[in-house]
Design a protein around this motif. Structure first.
Motif, PDB file in Angstrom:
ATOM      1  N   ASP A  23       0.757  -1.288   0.089  1.00  0.00           N
ATOM      2  CA  ASP A  23      -0.059   0.144  -0.025  1.00  0.00           C
ATOM      3  C   ASP A  23       0.834   1.272   0.027  1.00  0.00           C
ATOM      4  O   ASP A  23       0.464   2.222  -0.208  1.00  0.00           O
ATOM      5  CB  ASP A  23      -0.919  -0.213   1.058  1.00  0.00           C
ATOM      6  N   ASP A  24       2.226   1.078   0.119  1.00  0.00           N
ATOM      7  CA  ASP A  24       3.178   2.352   0.059  1.00  0.00           C
ATOM      8  C   ASP A  24       3.330   2.486  -1.466  1.00  0.00           C
ATOM      9  O   ASP A  24       4.208   3.452  -1.770  1.00  0.00           O
ATOM     10  CB  ASP A  24       4.237   2.221   0.685  1.00  0.00           C
ATOM     11  N   GLY A  25       2.746   1.859  -2.510  1.00  0.00           N
ATOM     12  CA  GLY A  25       3.230   1.839  -3.607  1.00  0.00           C
ATOM     13  C   GLY A  25       4.389   0.871  -4.284  1.00  0.00           C
ATOM     14  O   GLY A  25       4.690   0.995  -5.553  1.00  0.00           O
ATOM     15  N   SER A  26       5.189   0.452  -3.258  1.00  0.00           N
ATOM     16  CA  SER A  26       6.664  -0.397  -3.613  1.00  0.00           C
ATOM     17  C   SER A  26       5.792  -1.554  -4.148  1.00  0.00           C
ATOM     18  O   SER A  26       5.042  -2.298  -3.735  1.00  0.00           O
ATOM     19  CB  SER A  26       7.375  -0.665  -2.594  1.00  0.00           C
ATOM     20  N   CYS A  27       6.623  -2.149  -5.234  1.00  0.00           N
ATOM     21  CA  CYS A  27       6.325  -3.449  -5.926  1.00  0.00           C
ATOM     22  C   CYS A  27       7.493  -4.422  -5.790  1.00  0.00           C
ATOM     23  O   CYS A  27       8.655  -4.000  -6.028  1.00  0.00           O
ATOM     24  CB  CYS A  27       6.127  -3.376  -7.377  1.00  0.00           C
ATOM     25  N   TRP A  28       7.280  -5.678  -5.538  1.00  0.00           N
ATOM     26  CA  TRP A  28       8.392  -6.524  -5.221  1.00  0.00           C
ATOM     27  C   TRP A  28       8.351  -7.761  -5.930  1.00  0.00           C
ATOM     28  O   TRP A  28       7.082  -8.364  -5.940  1.00  0.00           O
ATOM     29  CB  TRP A  28       8.485  -7.048  -3.638  1.00  0.00           C
ATOM     30  N   ARG A  29       9.184  -8.381  -6.458  1.00  0.00           N
ATOM     31  CA  ARG A  29       9.436  -9.543  -7.121  1.00  0.00           C
ATOM     32  C   ARG A  29       9.700 -10.857  -6.245  1.00  0.00           C
ATOM     33  O   ARG A  29      10.861 -10.602  -5.427  1.00  0.00           O
ATOM     34  CB  ARG A  29      10.262  -9.507  -8.483  1.00  0.00           C
ATOM     35  N   ILE A  30       9.010 -11.542  -5.933  1.00  0.00           N
ATOM     36  CA  ILE A  30       9.288 -12.848  -5.019  1.00  0.00           C
ATOM     37  C   ILE A  30      10.257 -13.919  -5.538  1.00  0.00           C
ATOM     38  O   ILE A  30      10.046 -14.018  -6.786  1.00  0.00           O
ATOM     39  CB  ILE A  30       8.011 -13.662  -4.443  1.00  0.00           C
ATOM     40  N   PHE A  31      11.168 -14.304  -4.552  1.00  0.00           N
ATOM     41  CA  PHE A  31      12.037 -15.360  -5.090  1.00  0.00           C
ATOM     42  C   PHE A  31      11.447 -16.694  -5.490  1.00  0.00           C
ATOM     43  O   PHE A  31      10.503 -17.064  -4.647  1.00  0.00           O
ATOM     44  CB  PHE A  31      12.968 -15.605  -4.208  1.00  0.00           C
ATOM     45  N   PRO A  32      11.639 -17.103  -6.633  1.00  0.00           N
ATOM     46  CA  PRO A  32      10.703 -18.443  -7.048  1.00  0.00           C
ATOM     47  C   PRO A  32      10.867 -19.634  -5.697  1.00  0.00           C
ATOM     48  O   PRO A  32       9.589 -20.201  -5.751  1.00  0.00           O
ATOM     49  CB  PRO A  32      11.578 -19.014  -8.286  1.00  0.00           C
ATOM     50  N   GLY A  33      11.764 -19.710  -5.076  1.00  0.00           N
ATOM     51  CA  GLY A  33      11.613 -20.719  -4.134  1.00  0.00           C
ATOM     52  C   GLY A  33      10.816 -20.407  -2.624  1.00  0.00           C
ATOM     53  O   GLY A  33      10.528 -21.298  -1.836  1.00  0.00           O
TER      54      GLY A  33
ATOM     55  N   VAL B 262      10.373 -13.913   3.107  1.00  0.00           N
ATOM     56  CA  VAL B 262      10.461 -14.030   1.791  1.00  0.00           C
ATOM     57  C   VAL B 262      11.344 -13.120   1.056  1.00  0.00           C
ATOM     58  O   VAL B 262      11.489 -12.056   1.374  1.00  0.00           O
ATOM     59  CB  VAL B 262       9.032 -14.239   0.738  1.00  0.00           C
ATOM     60  N   ARG B 263      12.334 -13.801   0.345  1.00  0.00           N
ATOM     61  CA  ARG B 263      13.316 -12.980  -0.491  1.00  0.00           C
ATOM     62  C   ARG B 263      12.654 -12.188  -1.636  1.00  0.00           C
ATOM     63  O   ARG B 263      11.866 -12.595  -2.333  1.00  0.00           O
ATOM     64  CB  ARG B 263      14.469 -13.700  -0.879  1.00  0.00           C
ATOM     65  N   VAL B 264      13.098 -10.833  -1.750  1.00  0.00           N
ATOM     66  CA  VAL B 264      12.493 -10.035  -2.871  1.00  0.00           C
ATOM     67  C   VAL B 264      13.603  -9.216  -3.377  1.00  0.00           C
ATOM     68  O   VAL B 264      14.539  -8.855  -2.780  1.00  0.00           O
ATOM     69  CB  VAL B 264      11.234  -9.369  -2.283  1.00  0.00           C
ATOM     70  N   ILE B 265      13.236  -8.862  -4.602  1.00  0.00           N
ATOM     71  CA  ILE B 265      13.945  -7.720  -5.433  1.00  0.00           C
ATOM     72  C   ILE B 265      12.792  -6.520  -5.867  1.00  0.00           C
ATOM     73  O   ILE B 265      11.658  -7.287  -6.009  1.00  0.00           O
ATOM     74  CB  ILE B 265      14.943  -8.053  -6.639  1.00  0.00           C
ATOM     75  N   ALA B 266      13.113  -5.572  -6.373  1.00  0.00           N
ATOM     76  CA  ALA B 266      12.239  -4.559  -6.776  1.00  0.00           C
ATOM     77  C   ALA B 266      11.823  -5.377  -7.982  1.00  0.00           C
ATOM     78  O   ALA B 266      12.540  -6.020  -8.897  1.00  0.00           O
ATOM     79  CB  ALA B 266      13.017  -3.276  -7.325  1.00  0.00           C
ATOM     80  N   ALA B 267      10.318  -4.881  -8.377  1.00  0.00           N
ATOM     81  CA  ALA B 267       9.400  -5.723  -9.563  1.00  0.00           C
ATOM     82  C   ALA B 267      10.325  -5.468 -10.616  1.00  0.00           C
ATOM     83  O   ALA B 267      10.052  -6.519 -11.522  1.00  0.00           O
ATOM     84  CB  ALA B 267       7.936  -5.170  -9.417  1.00  0.00           C
ATOM     85  N   GLY B 268      11.110  -4.472 -11.044  1.00  0.00           N
ATOM     86  CA  GLY B 268      11.653  -4.184 -12.203  1.00  0.00           C
ATOM     87  C   GLY B 268      12.753  -4.842 -12.343  1.00  0.00           C
ATOM     88  O   GLY B 268      13.456  -4.618 -13.386  1.00  0.00           O
ATOM     89  N   GLU B 269      13.466  -5.466 -11.466  1.00  0.00           N
ATOM     90  CA  GLU B 269      14.665  -6.167 -11.690  1.00  0.00           C
ATOM     91  C   GLU B 269      14.320  -7.462 -11.991  1.00  0.00           C
ATOM     92  O   GLU B 269      13.158  -8.382 -11.760  1.00  0.00           O
ATOM     93  CB  GLU B 269      15.369  -5.991 -10.375  1.00  0.00           C
ATOM     94  N   ILE B 270      15.381  -8.424 -12.493  1.00  0.00           N
ATOM     95  CA  ILE B 270      15.287  -9.783 -13.042  1.00  0.00           C
ATOM     96  C   ILE B 270      16.124 -10.584 -11.982  1.00  0.00           C
ATOM     97  O   ILE B 270      17.624 -10.162 -11.681  1.00  0.00           O
ATOM     98  CB  ILE B 270      15.966  -9.835 -14.187  1.00  0.00           C
ATOM     99  N   TRP B 271      15.631 -11.732 -11.541  1.00  0.00           N
ATOM    100  CA  TRP B 271      16.525 -12.553 -10.953  1.00  0.00           C
ATOM    101  C   TRP B 271      17.817 -13.141 -11.654  1.00  0.00           C
ATOM    102  O   TRP B 271      17.457 -13.507 -12.907  1.00  0.00           O
ATOM    103  CB  TRP B 271      15.777 -14.046 -10.349  1.00  0.00           C
ATOM    104  N   PRO B 272      18.901 -13.055 -11.403  1.00  0.00           N
ATOM    105  CA  PRO B 272      20.192 -13.701 -11.920  1.00  0.00           C
ATOM    106  C   PRO B 272      19.857 -15.330 -12.237  1.00  0.00           C
ATOM    107  O   PRO B 272      19.676 -16.056 -11.153  1.00  0.00           O
ATOM    108  CB  PRO B 272      21.251 -13.553 -11.278  1.00  0.00           C
ATOM    109  N   ASP B 273      19.666 -15.753 -13.398  1.00  0.00           N
ATOM    110  CA  ASP B 273      19.026 -17.079 -13.786  1.00  0.00           C
ATOM    111  C   ASP B 273      20.070 -18.002 -13.185  1.00  0.00           C
ATOM    112  O   ASP B 273      19.487 -19.036 -12.669  1.00  0.00           O
ATOM    113  CB  ASP B 273      18.998 -17.192 -15.363  1.00  0.00           C
ATOM    114  N   GLY B 274      21.425 -17.926 -13.490  1.00  0.00           N
ATOM    115  CA  GLY B 274      22.289 -19.216 -13.171  1.00  0.00           C
ATOM    116  C   GLY B 274      22.160 -19.233 -11.643  1.00  0.00           C
ATOM    117  O   GLY B 274      22.141 -20.287 -11.130  1.00  0.00           O
ATOM    118  N   GLU B 275      22.211 -18.357 -10.840  1.00  0.00           N
ATOM    119  CA  GLU B 275      21.998 -18.156  -9.569  1.00  0.00           C
ATOM    120  C   GLU B 275      20.858 -18.783  -8.804  1.00  0.00           C
ATOM    121  O   GLU B 275      20.973 -19.493  -7.935  1.00  0.00           O
ATOM    122  CB  GLU B 275      22.352 -16.500  -8.952  1.00  0.00           C
TER     123      GLU B 275
END
Length: 83
Positions: free
Chosen positions: A15-25, A62-75
């Motif tokens: 609700d503060d407007g922040s968007c997060w991408r959740i780690f697949p695991g 849960v681990r997250v990064i900003a929604a506009g970022e991409i998880w490093p595939d190999g990692e």
């Protein structure tokens, strides 16, 4: 903060407007989230994520990064395989 939107399983908007991408695991930990779930973002010391979202009710994280970022595939594959 409360959840504003969680239409996609891997992205949550607070609700503060922040968007997060959740780690697949960590997606399974989000299945119990409801709009009233109280989440708190905190910086993470983890090499995979910039932040963690902490559920105020059960203290799960849960681990997250900003929604506009991409998880490093190999990692991501390494972490999911437990290497």
């Amino acid at each position: 903060m409360k959840i504003r939107a969680h239409a996609e399983s891997h992205v949550v908007e607070l609700d503060d407007g922040s968007c997060w991408r959740i780690f697949p695991g960590d997606l399974a930990a989000t299945l119990s989230w409801k709009p009233e779930t109280d989440l708190h973002p905190e910086p993470s010391g983890d090499r995979m994520s910039s932040h963690v979202l902490i559920n105020g009710t059960d203290q799960s994280r849960v681990r997250v990064i900003a929604a506009g970022e991409i998880w490093p595939d190999g990692e991501v594959k390494k972490v999911l395989k437990g290497k």
